[in-house]
Design an enzyme around this catalytic site. Structure first.
Site, short mmCIF file in Angstrom:
data_model
loop_
_atom_site.label_atom_id
_atom_site.label_comp_id
_atom_site.label_asym_id
_atom_site.label_seq_id
_atom_site.Cartn_x
_atom_site.Cartn_y
_atom_site.Cartn_z
N LYS A 78 0.85 -1.20 0.00
CA LYS A 78 0.00 0.00 0.00
C LYS A 78 0.89 1.25 0.00
CE LYS A 78 -3.87 1.97 2.70
NZ LYS A 78 -4.67 1.81 3.94
N SER A 153 -9.68 1.86 3.02
CA SER A 153 -8.80 2.66 2.19
C SER A 153 -7.78 1.83 1.40
CB SER A 153 -8.05 3.66 3.06
OG SER A 153 -7.17 3.00 3.95
N SER A 177 -9.86 -0.60 7.16
CA SER A 177 -9.25 -0.36 5.85
C SER A 177 -8.59 -1.57 5.21
CB SER A 177 -8.22 0.78 5.94
OG SER A 177 -8.88 2.02 5.93
#
Lengths: 493, 490
Positions: A78, A153, A177
């Site tokens: 990420k 997210s 997330s």
């Protein structure tokens, strides 16, 4: 070409038997990214050094046997974790050109084990959001229905594993997330116990809630990756010294005799009937395997969203103070004095959701309001913690939906922040209580959209969570989304 | 200042700690490196970094707490204090707000003829900010972050100080403790010892506090004294005119000796303190505290008591010596040497020590104030002073001669031994030589001797002068007095 391997175990076998080279393995994923990621948008940066590293690893492998299952394994990261040589943008204009000068601890450990970083994945700006629509770098699409969001997210990391653009990825989970996009994309996502994994090199959103965890196709890979990145690093004082091997030990076995709590608060109004029906089938699987279900109460959990949006925003407002245009990151050039420089850089550098949360967090901590908001939120957080503690005297795990609905359409909730915030209603309490939790695929809805089953455990029980997840995974099976890929060799799926 | 007001002062001191590395990263903690040479992602506030507490800073905090009699809290908590400024990389300073490391304790200051207790409100750990630099740069400011993250102890007194002299004595004694315990070098020029003052006035005898004003930028003891005097006068004039003192922060301007407004308290920042989530609470093992207690050196007030006992001097004098550690070390070294001279000369050392201490408190202290610690080394090192004092004890030099020799040594950088030899100064105390000069003078001045014996006693001085003249100034005057009296009474 079909994937030369799908799990860490099949990779290890193929690698050690020389069924394929590490270069082959990495090239396979790079080709797929090249071929289909334009349509999905999982990656923000593809690592230009990945093939080089793969060749170096191959060369070393010719002389010495691999010392880790991760040796040569491709992994996506990420874009809020630092990887030397690649930008860390947090999908924000603020950090569009920021290059870290050291690796995050999790990345350092992956590299030390011989992993190959494929690239950096898209996310909601600074991890604030539940759909990856808040990225300032572009859209990430759900591979099951490209008109729908992947969740957030960590949307890019979830899609990378779901669409076969990486066999494994790392995300971060502050209020859901990892688990929410895992549920939306049909993969496993684990948020470890707070203090299990070092946050050093993870760009902070809410320091007391953030935790790094894996996306994977199976429980075993999630376990391996969690074990690899766990434990003290001497750089994050909130990491506790727990033996990661206890996860491995607890992973063994079945769910026979396990008591699983069903909090009625999590299965009431607001839960989509198709999601509820899927979860009922999951419950039956565990029951059939010998788990015992019993109802429990978590009355304060219903305040989770309220508490979360005070604590997380307070810490976020603080953590994002450093983006001031002075030392690095976006600097507005139209500024005549210091105050303008601050205001313009932050106004132009941050997107609307980030600004909303900075404002909310600044307010919650401001003089005269702190007792009413931040402190009150902390008190409710303690209640939530105590209720879980009590529940875990009676049950081994808690079962809950991961999300109230299947993945929603683009734009559906973008203009209604509250509706968006409520998509994390079932995931937030594990963060507030610091507990490990995962989402593992349940059966899809009749129209084929993924559904996630969430399991929450007492602190340090990741092994147990993954054991129960594996039981469901064997019943459901891993499903691959119907995406097509353009490669040099023609169209393959 | 009008006599009817009482001044109320509380001091906040920021003291940098003598740790090898910074408070939350392992960058070197050192003054004077090229700008930004001592930085890393942590003290630059890069995305993703986390603080790692330096235990050595906690240990130094414990030491200061022990030395000042504070309550040392087994659990203290770091908080974030938020404000935007280019020298503050994270946009917040990690400090301790609700649960500081130390509270209570205090120290004793001189107040007129007596002493007063100044209580400590709290002492907490925090990180220093960097430094903005404007001088010599056009159209820009530069930031040096070498200081960013340097450990500080903020020492906050209760508003117990009543005069500028007490304030200065408080600061001197605090600095002395910081130095004695190895917590800080207390260097004001390099900014490792910085002081702010909260000042208010109230009618004499009142127990209510007036409106306080915070004064910053006083970077020497002299400036603290000046700033407090000025501020007191300024506030007194306002009150005399029936005006209000405005609650504000003022800067001391050393070039004018005045304080000037910086910002009013209405513009005060909202620091939005909250517990630092990246750092667990600091929990101290009581055993650690006891270990540190056993490792404390002799503390300044203990040293004062010891010196005043051992040398038989007033506590005030002992304090002067202890305030300046190099002076007291000098004294102790000189006494060691004096033992040797006493042994060689066959006299008890107690006969010399009072002379040594007096010489130190008068001659040496005066020159030290003028020229600094350089005069305690080289040609005037401790054992040279002992030599000079031994000459006086053995009556080979008068006290005035010794003072002259000392002055010559200071100017010429020569040793007392050299100066005494060169000037042929050694005093004549031998009774044979003195007796010969006295006999000569009595024989050569029969008229004066006759008149003296008939009662004109003031002629005695004239006769002593004649003996001194004969000896070329070397005769021991006390002995001449005694022997001449005996001769004249024969």
């Amino acid at each position: 070409m079909s994937a030369p391997f799908t799990t860490l175990e099949s990779f290890r076998k193929g690698r050690d038997e020389r069924a394929f080279s590490i270069e082959d393995a990495v090239r396979y994923y790079l080709d797929r990214i090249e071929g289909i990621d334009r349509a999905l948008g999982a990656y923000l940066t593809v690592n230009p050094n990945a093939l080089n590293r793969a060749r170096q690893l191959d060369n070393r492998l010719a002389r010495n046997p691999a010392n880790s299952p991760f040796y040569g394994y491709p992994v996506a990261i990420k874009d809020n974790m630092n990887v030397l040589g690649l930008p860390t943008t947090c999908a924000s204009r603020m950090l569009a050109n920021f290059r870290p000068i050291e690796n995050a601890t999790v990345v350092e450990r992956l590299l030390k084990a011989g992993a190959v970083i494929l690239g950096k994945t898209n996310m909601d700006e600074f991890a604030m959001g539940s759909s990856t629509e808040n990225s300032s770098m572009g859209v990430t699409r759900n591979p099951w229905d490209t008109g729908r969001v992947p969740g957030g997210s960590s949307g890019g990391s979830a899609v990378s594993v779901a669409a076969g653009l990486a066999p494994l990825s790392l995300g971060s989970d502050t209020g859901g997330s990892i688990r929410q996009p895992a549920a939306f994309c049909g993969v496993l996502g684990l948020k470890p116990t707070y203090g299990r994994v070092s946050r050093y090199g993870l760009v902070a959103f809410s320091s007391s809630l953030d935790q790094i965890g894996p996306f994977s196709r199976c429980a075993e890979d999630a376990l391996e990756l969690t074990v690899l990145v766990s434990g003290p690093d001497g750089r994050d004082m909130t990491v506790r010294d727990r033996d990661p091997q206890e996860m491995v030990r607890e992973f063994e076995g079945s769910v026979r005799g396990m008591t699983i709590g069903i909090p009625e608060e999590f299965f009431g109004d607001g839960l989509d009937p198709e999601v509820a029906a899927s979860l009922e089938r999951a419950r039956e699987v565990w029951s059939a395997e010998g788990a015992v279900f019993r109802p429990i109460r978590l009355p304060s959990a219903s305040f989770g969203v309220n508490v979360y949006y005070l604590i997380a925003t307070s810490e976020a407002a603080s953590n994002l103070s450093r983006y001031d245009g002075i030392r690095y990151g976006y600097r507005s050039l139209s500024s005549g004095n210091l105050k303008d420089l601050y205001q313009n850089s932050r106004r132009e550098g941050f997107g609307p959701e980030v600004k909303r949360r900075i404002l909310l967090g600044t307010f919650a901590l401001s003089a005269g309001y702190q007792d009413q908001y931040y402190r009150k939120a902390q008190q409710v957080q303690s209640l939530i913690r105590e209720e879980f503690d009590r529940a875990f005297h009676e049950v081994d795990l808690v079962f809950a939906p991961t999300t109230p609905t299947p993945p929603f359409r683009f734009g559906e909730k973008l203009d209604d922040p509250l509706a968006m915030y409520l998509s994390d209603i079932y995931t937030i309490s594990a963060n507030l209580a610091g507990l490990p939790a995962l989402s593992t695929p349940s059966w899809p809805t009749p129209s084929g959209l993924p559904v996630g089953a969430q399991l929450i455990g007492p602190a340090w029980s990741e092994g147990r969570l993954l054991r129960a997840a594996r039981v469901l995974e064997e019943a459901v099976g891993f499903r691959t989304p119907p995406v097509s890929v353009q490669t040099a060799g023609g169209k393959v799926s | 200042m009008s006599a009817e007001y009482e001044m109320v002062v509380g001091l906040e001191v920021h003291s940098q700690l003598l740790t090898r590395t910074k408070l939350f990263c392992r960058c070197e903690n050192r003054f004077g490196a090229p700008p930004n040479a001592l930085t890393c992602p942590v003290c630059l506030g890069h995305p993703g970094v986390l603080p790692l507490l330096n235990e050595e800073a906690v240990r130094l905090g414990i030491r200061l707490g022990l030395a000042m009699g504070c309550s040392i809290h087994q659990r203290s908590v770091f908080d974030r204090k938020h404000y935007f400024y280019p020298d503050l990389p994270k946009g917040y300073q990690i400090s301790q707000f609700t649960y500081p490391l130390l509270t209570g304790g205090g120290l004793t200051v001189r107040s007129g003829e007596g002493t007063r207790e100044i209580r400590i409100h709290r002492i907490h750990l925090e990180e220093d900010a960097g430094k903005n630099m404007h001088a010599g740069i056009r159209d820009a400011s530069h930031v040096d972050l070498n200081r960013s993250g340097v450990p500080l102890l903020e020492i906050v007194s209760e508003p117990d100080i009543r005069t500028p002299e007490e304030a200065v004595d408080y600061l001197k004694k605090l600095r002395q403790i910081l130095r004695a315990t190895g917590v800080s070098d207390g260097n004001m020029e390099e900014g490792s010892f910085r002081c702010d003052a909260n000042v208010s006035l109230r009618p004499g005898g009142s127990s209510v506090f007036g409106t306080k004003v915070e004064i910053k930028n006083m970077n020497s003891f002299r400036f603290v004294h000046k700033a407090l005097l000025f501020e007191c006068e300024r506030q007194a004039q306002l009150l005399d005119r029936g005006e209000r003192v405005v609650s504000e922060t003022r800067l001391f301007d050393s070039s004018t000796g005045r304080t000037l407004p910086m910002r009013s308290k209405e513009e005060a920042l909202d620091y939005r303190y909250f517990p630092e989530p990246d750092l667990p609470p600091v929990v101290l093992d009581p055993k650690w505290i006891e270990e540190e207690r056993s490792r404390l050196p002799e503390l300044p007030h203990e040293r004062v008591a010891r010196l005043s006992g051992e040398f038989g001097i007033r506590e005030e004098d002992a304090e002067v010596l202890v305030l300046e550690e190099d002076l007291s070390r000098y004294l102790e070294e000189a006494r060691e040497a004096l033992h040797e001279y006493a042994g060689k000369g066959g006299w008890p050392v107690e006969q010399g020590t009072p002379r040594l201490v007096n010489f130190l408190l008068s001659e040496v202290l005066r020159e030290w104030n003028r020229k600094g610690p350089a005069i305690l080394t080289g040609s005037l090192a401790a054992r040279e002073i002992s030599y000079l004092v031994a000459l006086v004890v053995e009556e080979r030099l008068s006290l005035n001669q010794a003072k002259d020799v000392y002055a010559v040594c200071i100017e010429s950088l020569r040793t007392p031994r050299e100066v005494v030899a060169e000037k042929n100064l050694s005093q004549e105390s031998g009774e044979d030589a003195l007796g010969r000069w006295i006999d000569d003078v009595v024989r050569e001045n029969p008229g004066e001797v006759q008149s003296y014996r008939e009662g004109k006693e003031r002629l005695f001085g004239f006769l002593v002068g004649q003996v001194m003249k004969k000896s070329g100034g070397k005769a021991n005057p006390q002995k001449v007095n005694r022997l001449l009296k005996e001769a004249l009474s024969r």
